[in-house]
Design a protein around this motif. Sequence first.
Motif, mmCIF file in Angstrom:
data_model
loop_
_atom_site.group_PDB
_atom_site.id
_atom_site.type_symbol
_atom_site.label_atom_id
_atom_site.label_comp_id
_atom_site.label_asym_id
_atom_site.label_seq_id
_atom_site.Cartn_x
_atom_site.Cartn_y
_atom_site.Cartn_z
ATOM 1 N N ASP A 3 -10.251 58.428 55.439
ATOM 2 C CA ASP A 3 -10.757 58.140 56.785
ATOM 3 C C ASP A 3 -12.305 58.445 56.779
ATOM 4 N N GLU A 6 -14.363 55.735 56.398
ATOM 5 C CA GLU A 6 -14.464 54.656 57.513
ATOM 6 C C GLU A 6 -15.025 55.255 58.673
ATOM 7 N N PRO A 10 -18.480 52.738 59.708
ATOM 8 C CA PRO A 10 -17.647 51.707 60.362
ATOM 9 C C PRO A 10 -17.738 50.531 60.086
ATOM 10 N N ASP A 11 -16.841 49.586 60.509
ATOM 11 C CA ASP A 11 -16.557 48.310 60.134
ATOM 12 C C ASP A 11 -18.235 47.547 60.597
ATOM 13 N N GLU A 12 -18.380 47.671 61.692
ATOM 14 C CA GLU A 12 -19.605 47.124 62.214
ATOM 15 C C GLU A 12 -20.862 47.327 61.367
ATOM 16 N N TRP A 14 -20.599 48.089 58.042
ATOM 17 C CA TRP A 14 -20.567 47.768 56.751
ATOM 18 C C TRP A 14 -20.476 46.118 56.794
ATOM 19 N N VAL A 15 -20.529 45.556 57.908
ATOM 20 C CA VAL A 15 -20.738 43.998 58.103
ATOM 21 C C VAL A 15 -22.281 43.866 57.933
ATOM 22 N N ARG A 18 -23.263 44.519 54.137
ATOM 23 C CA ARG A 18 -23.268 43.348 53.304
ATOM 24 C C ARG A 18 -24.259 42.276 53.302
ATOM 25 N N ARG A 40 -18.757 50.394 49.525
ATOM 26 C CA ARG A 40 -18.629 51.255 50.798
ATOM 27 C C ARG A 40 -18.518 52.558 50.523
#
Length: 119
Positions: A3, A6, A10-12, A14-15, A18, A40
């Motif tokens: 957790d 993350e 956050p996913d946003e 991380w995108v 990358r 990550r």
Amino acid sequence: MTDLVERLVPDELWVLFRRVVPPTEVIRPQGGGRRRAGDRACLAAIIFVATSGCTWRQLPPAFGPAWPTVYRRFAQWSRDRVWARLHRVILDELGARGALDWSRCAIDSVSVRAAKGGH
């Protein structure tokens, strides 16, 4: 994935990250060895060190990779100019959303070399 990782990445984010980090090719001519620590988790640990003020050696083991691994990844990404590219991608993304307020910005005059003579 924990957790903590993350929450810090956050996913946003991380995108976007990358898109700028160069691909890594793991070459072990001797074979074997440990599996490479995840980017990550390393990014989350780097963000933690940068925002908490702790030293690399004080990095909590909750992140997974050991501090020398995280530091090496930070140094490699610094040499590859990942941070500058990430900064640009984030600004572009925020600008596309209309989420930047340019009415308040600062220009550091110390970083601009003064020209001799003239205006």
